[in-house]
Motif scaffolding. Structure first.
Motif, PDB file in Angstrom:
ATOM      1  N   HIS A   1       3.006  -4.884   3.501  1.00 16.48           N
ATOM      2  CA  HIS A   1       2.186  -4.210   4.618  1.00 16.48           C
ATOM      3  C   HIS A   1       1.095  -3.744   3.979  1.00 16.48           C
TER       4      HIS A   1
ATOM      5  N   PHE B   1      -2.836  -1.878   4.671  1.00 11.09           N
ATOM      6  CA  PHE B   1      -3.370  -0.759   5.437  1.00 11.09           C
ATOM      7  C   PHE B   1      -4.857  -0.618   5.168  1.00 11.09           C
ATOM      8  N   HIS B   2      -5.874  -0.735   6.075  1.00 10.77           N
ATOM      9  CA  HIS B   2      -7.363  -0.620   5.682  1.00 10.77           C
ATOM     10  C   HIS B   2      -7.637  -1.801   4.927  1.00 10.77           C
ATOM     11  N   HIS B   3      -7.353  -2.894   5.511  1.00  7.64           N
ATOM     12  CA  HIS B   3      -7.724  -4.255   5.115  1.00  7.64           C
ATOM     13  C   HIS B   3      -9.142  -4.389   4.526  1.00  7.64           C
TER      14      HIS B   3
ATOM     15  N   HIS C   1       3.887  -2.088  -0.020  1.00 11.11           N
ATOM     16  CA  HIS C   1       3.136  -1.191   0.587  1.00 11.11           C
ATOM     17  C   HIS C   1       1.983  -0.893   0.278  1.00 11.11           C
TER      18      HIS C   1
ATOM     19  N   SER D   1      -1.616   0.791   1.075  1.00  6.87           N
ATOM     20  CA  SER D   1      -2.507   1.700   1.745  1.00  6.87           C
ATOM     21  C   SER D   1      -4.072   1.847   1.010  1.00  6.87           C
TER      22      SER D   1
ATOM     23  N   ARG E   1      -7.711   2.416   0.275  1.00 11.31           N
ATOM     24  CA  ARG E   1      -9.055   2.920   0.439  1.00 11.31           C
ATOM     25  C   ARG E   1      -9.700   2.857  -0.698  1.00 11.31           C
TER      26      ARG E   1
ATOM     27  N   GLU F   1      -0.965   3.847  -3.051  1.00  8.11           N
ATOM     28  CA  GLU F   1      -1.420   4.678  -1.933  1.00  8.11           C
ATOM     29  C   GLU F   1      -3.216   5.119  -2.534  1.00  8.11           C
ATOM     30  N   CYS F   2      -4.110   4.935  -1.784  1.00  9.30           N
ATOM     31  CA  CYS F   2      -5.312   5.250  -2.354  1.00  9.30           C
ATOM     32  C   CYS F   2      -5.755   6.654  -1.412  1.00  9.30           C
ATOM     33  N   ASP F   3      -4.970   7.214  -0.808  1.00 10.57           N
ATOM     34  CA  ASP F   3      -5.295   8.597  -0.504  1.00 10.57           C
ATOM     35  C   ASP F   3      -3.744   9.305  -0.309  1.00 10.57           C
TER      36      ASP F   3
ATOM     37  N   ARG G   1      -7.222  13.293   5.347  1.00 12.10           N
ATOM     38  CA  ARG G   1      -6.835  12.779   4.230  1.00 12.10           C
ATOM     39  C   ARG G   1      -7.796  13.118   2.895  1.00 12.10           C
TER      40      ARG G   1
ATOM     41  N   LYS H   1      -3.626   7.635  -6.139  1.00 11.93           N
ATOM     42  CA  LYS H   1      -5.241   7.578  -5.852  1.00 11.93           C
ATOM     43  C   LYS H   1      -5.721   8.103  -7.257  1.00 11.93           C
TER      44      LYS H   1
END
Length: 191
Positions: free
Chosen positions: A38, A40-42, A58, A60, A62, A79-81, A99, A120
């Protein structure tokens, strides 16, 4: 024949993740992305060339930058956030869309084991190896083997002489002296 299979693998990744290939800041060549992933934020993803991400990830993004020559094991969580949780007078549920945004950079020639979590404001420097089930929440130095929760440099990938030889044969953004200086900051043996 090898070129044909490489092209076929790239096509399978494009069919699995069409939005990524359409909207990413940059999508390099010869990138293979496993199933059950998955993104998110392509539009905030930059990917170099020759990247393999195993199934079940997964991501995500940013401000996510992934270099070239990267191997990533299964079940990556990136996770970038993270959530804002210090809003006095507001419930966590009511602030769920607020965020704290950061960045993640994975430089070239990195191997990340299975079940790794990357949070992050981290940089996994060139030539780094991240052991399975590690939690990366701080920058990691170049050409080191890093493990644990939290992830820390355990030892260097090369001796000083091997590093000198390696750098003479590959393109690196770091000089020999810069890498040795980084190693010494972590008290790593440089034989």
């Amino acid at each position: 024949m090898g070129y044909f299979f490489s092209l076929l693998r790239q096509l399978v990744s494009i069919l699995r993740y069409p939005r990524l290939f359409l909207f990413a800041k940059r999508m390099g060549k010869n990138n293979r992305l496993g199933p059950r992933g998955h993104f998110f934020h392509h539009s905030e993803i930059y990917m170099g060339d020759n990247i393999y991400i195993a199934p079940g990830f997964h991501i995500s993004a940013r401000n996510l930058r992934i270099g070239s020559g990267i191997l990533i094991g299964p079940n990556l969580l990136l996770e970038c956030d993270d959530h804002v949780f210090k809003s006095v007078g507001k419930t966590i549920w009511s602030t769920r869309h607020e965020r704290n945004i950061g960045t993640v950079t994975i430089e070239d020639d990195v191997w990340i084991g299975g079940n790794v979590t990357i949070l992050k404001n981290t940089v996994i420097a060139e030539g780094c190896i991240v052991g399975a089930s590690s939690l990366v929440n701080k920058p990691l130095p170049p050409y080191t083997i890093c493990i644990g929760i939290p992830c820390k440099p355990y030892k260097t990938r090369f001796t000083r002489e091997e590093l000198r030889q390696h750098l003479s044969q590959v393109r690196s953004k770091y000089s020999f002296e810069e890498i040795c200086e980084e190693w010494s900051k972590y008290g790593l043996s440089q034989e």
